[in-house]
Design a protein around this motif. Sequence first.
Motif, PDB file in Angstrom:
ATOM      1  N   PRO A  17       0.841  -1.206   0.000  1.00  0.00           N
ATOM      2  CA  PRO A  17       0.000   0.000   0.000  1.00  0.00           C
ATOM      3  C   PRO A  17       0.871   1.250   0.000  1.00  0.00           C
ATOM      4  O   PRO A  17       2.035   1.220   0.437  1.00  0.00           O
ATOM      5  N   ALA A  18       0.321   2.363  -0.464  1.00  0.00           N
ATOM      6  CA  ALA A  18       1.125   3.576  -0.628  1.00  0.00           C
ATOM      7  C   ALA A  18       1.808   3.998   0.668  1.00  0.00           C
ATOM      8  O   ALA A  18       2.987   4.389   0.665  1.00  0.00           O
ATOM      9  N   ARG A  19       1.111   3.917   1.791  1.00  0.00           N
ATOM     10  CA  ARG A  19       1.730   4.336   3.053  1.00  0.00           C
ATOM     11  C   ARG A  19       2.811   3.361   3.485  1.00  0.00           C
ATOM     12  O   ARG A  19       3.851   3.762   4.022  1.00  0.00           O
ATOM     13  N   GLY A  20       2.594   2.069   3.243  1.00  0.00           N
ATOM     14  CA  GLY A  20       3.629   1.093   3.546  1.00  0.00           C
ATOM     15  C   GLY A  20       4.854   1.282   2.674  1.00  0.00           C
ATOM     16  O   GLY A  20       5.991   1.163   3.136  1.00  0.00           O
ATOM     17  N   GLN A  21       4.629   1.603   1.391  1.00  0.00           N
ATOM     18  CA  GLN A  21       5.747   1.888   0.502  1.00  0.00           C
ATOM     19  C   GLN A  21       6.518   3.109   0.990  1.00  0.00           C
ATOM     20  O   GLN A  21       7.755   3.128   0.976  1.00  0.00           O
ATOM     21  N   GLY A  22       5.788   4.132   1.441  1.00  0.00           N
ATOM     22  CA  GLY A  22       6.445   5.330   1.952  1.00  0.00           C
ATOM     23  C   GLY A  22       7.328   5.025   3.150  1.00  0.00           C
ATOM     24  O   GLY A  22       8.444   5.540   3.253  1.00  0.00           O
ATOM     25  N   ARG A  23       6.845   4.179   4.070  1.00  0.00           N
ATOM     26  CA  ARG A  23       7.656   3.815   5.245  1.00  0.00           C
ATOM     27  C   ARG A  23       8.894   3.038   4.828  1.00  0.00           C
ATOM     28  O   ARG A  23       9.989   3.252   5.368  1.00  0.00           O
ATOM     29  N   PHE A  24       8.715   2.142   3.846  1.00  0.00           N
ATOM     30  CA  PHE A  24       9.878   1.402   3.348  1.00  0.00           C
ATOM     31  C   PHE A  24      10.902   2.340   2.734  1.00  0.00           C
ATOM     32  O   PHE A  24      12.106   2.244   3.013  1.00  0.00           O
ATOM     33  N   LEU A  25      10.451   3.275   1.891  1.00  0.00           N
ATOM     34  CA  LEU A  25      11.374   4.202   1.238  1.00  0.00           C
ATOM     35  C   LEU A  25      12.105   5.062   2.268  1.00  0.00           C
ATOM     36  O   LEU A  25      13.296   5.350   2.114  1.00  0.00           O
ATOM     37  N   GLN A  26      11.402   5.478   3.323  1.00  0.00           N
ATOM     38  CA  GLN A  26      12.049   6.287   4.354  1.00  0.00           C
ATOM     39  C   GLN A  26      13.186   5.507   5.009  1.00  0.00           C
ATOM     40  O   GLN A  26      14.301   6.034   5.183  1.00  0.00           O
ATOM     41  N   ARG A  27      12.932   4.249   5.350  1.00  0.00           N
ATOM     42  CA  ARG A  27      13.976   3.442   5.984  1.00  0.00           C
ATOM     43  C   ARG A  27      15.129   3.170   5.019  1.00  0.00           C
ATOM     44  O   ARG A  27      16.298   3.248   5.395  1.00  0.00           O
ATOM     45  N   TYR A  28      14.770   2.865   3.757  1.00  0.00           N
ATOM     46  CA  TYR A  28      15.816   2.558   2.779  1.00  0.00           C
ATOM     47  C   TYR A  28      16.726   3.763   2.556  1.00  0.00           C
ATOM     48  O   TYR A  28      17.961   3.637   2.578  1.00  0.00           O
ATOM     49  N   PHE A  29      16.135   4.944   2.345  1.00  0.00           N
ATOM     50  CA  PHE A  29      16.965   6.098   2.015  1.00  0.00           C
ATOM     51  C   PHE A  29      17.676   6.678   3.239  1.00  0.00           C
ATOM     52  O   PHE A  29      18.740   7.284   3.080  1.00  0.00           O
ATOM     53  N   ASP A  30      17.125   6.482   4.416  1.00  0.00           N
ATOM     54  CA  ASP A  30      17.915   6.817   5.608  1.00  0.00           C
ATOM     55  C   ASP A  30      19.151   5.928   5.681  1.00  0.00           C
ATOM     56  O   ASP A  30      20.254   6.398   5.995  1.00  0.00           O
ATOM     57  N   TRP A  31      18.973   4.641   5.393  1.00  0.00           N
ATOM     58  CA  TRP A  31      20.133   3.725   5.371  1.00  0.00           C
ATOM     59  C   TRP A  31      21.098   4.135   4.263  1.00  0.00           C
ATOM     60  O   TRP A  31      22.321   4.171   4.477  1.00  0.00           O
ATOM     61  N   PHE A  32      20.570   4.467   3.084  1.00  0.00           N
ATOM     62  CA  PHE A  32      21.438   4.814   1.958  1.00  0.00           C
ATOM     63  C   PHE A  32      22.260   6.062   2.256  1.00  0.00           C
ATOM     64  O   PHE A  32      23.396   6.194   1.795  1.00  0.00           O
ATOM     65  N   HIS A  33      21.690   6.971   3.035  1.00  0.00           N
ATOM     66  CA  HIS A  33      22.403   8.196   3.407  1.00  0.00           C
ATOM     67  C   HIS A  33      23.215   8.024   4.688  1.00  0.00           C
ATOM     68  O   HIS A  33      23.541   9.014   5.349  1.00  0.00           O
ATOM     69  N   ARG A  34      23.585   6.809   4.998  1.00  0.00           N
ATOM     70  CA  ARG A  34      24.434   6.582   6.179  1.00  0.00           C
ATOM     71  C   ARG A  34      25.786   7.274   6.024  1.00  0.00           C
ATOM     72  O   ARG A  34      26.462   7.565   7.011  1.00  0.00           O
ATOM     73  N   ARG A  35      26.185   7.528   4.785  1.00  0.00           N
ATOM     74  CA  ARG A  35      27.378   8.335   4.524  1.00  0.00           C
ATOM     75  C   ARG A  35      26.955   9.549   3.708  1.00  0.00           C
ATOM     76  O   ARG A  35      25.998   9.474   2.929  1.00  0.00           O
ATOM     77  N   PRO A  36      27.623  10.669   3.861  1.00  0.00           N
ATOM     78  CA  PRO A  36      27.206  11.893   3.164  1.00  0.00           C
ATOM     79  C   PRO A  36      27.316  11.776   1.645  1.00  0.00           C
ATOM     80  O   PRO A  36      28.188  11.087   1.117  1.00  0.00           O
ATOM     81  N   ASP A  37      26.409  12.458   0.971  1.00  0.00           N
ATOM     82  CA  ASP A  37      26.427  12.622  -0.480  1.00  0.00           C
ATOM     83  C   ASP A  37      26.658  11.297  -1.209  1.00  0.00           C
ATOM     84  O   ASP A  37      27.606  11.156  -1.990  1.00  0.00           O
TER      85      ASP A  37
END
Length: 213
Positions: free
Chosen positions: A20-40
């Motif tokens: 669902p759209a809200r579940g996808q949003g939560r997944f994307l938030q976690r994924y991109f927070d992890w992806f930004h574990r290092r700057p830029d």
Amino acid sequence: MRTLPDRLHRTFFRTMSLLPARGQGRFLQRYFDWFHRRPDPWRHSVDPYEAAKYDTTLRSVGGGDFRRILDVGCSEGTFTLLAADAYPGADVVGVDVSQRAVARAAARAGGRAAFAAADFLNQDPGGRFDLVFCAETLYYVGREERLRLASERLRSFLAPRGTLVVTHPWPEARRLHRFLDGDPMLSKIGEHVDAGHGRPFAVSSYRLAGAGV
């Protein structure tokens, strides 16, 4: 032609859009927070390709009396701050699903722009904007119905007669921009395909017709 890692990357995010759209949003938030574990992580601030793409995107807009500008999927704000410098009289806002990314963006902004963590599929960035940018973002939303939703959301952020500028890899942009192309409330006012930097991309511009939404 996309490489095998690119194709696998797209397949992964299409699969996640079965949520669902809200579940996808939560997944994307976690994924991109992890992806930004290092700057830029995408090297937006130093990659010559990114610099050329930013310049082409801004030149596609040209002048204009823009009071409010929104950058959707701003990451750490490299392009957002360039837009703020190009339009110093405007209030500029960058939103990204990653809280870590927008915290870094805000720390380097020096007051030139405001930043907020927001899932644009499900959250309103705050009012309407005369100029909205969205680059290298739509392929993360996945399958066609979710892409339709994302396109409708981008249009909904526009003030009456507002301008939307979207930038994505070419020829993939044909698919990613097709719901915007077919939106009866949007008039396509320009498209530029740049193939001179090794990775072709398209910048497409639209204007909200009539009295808005």
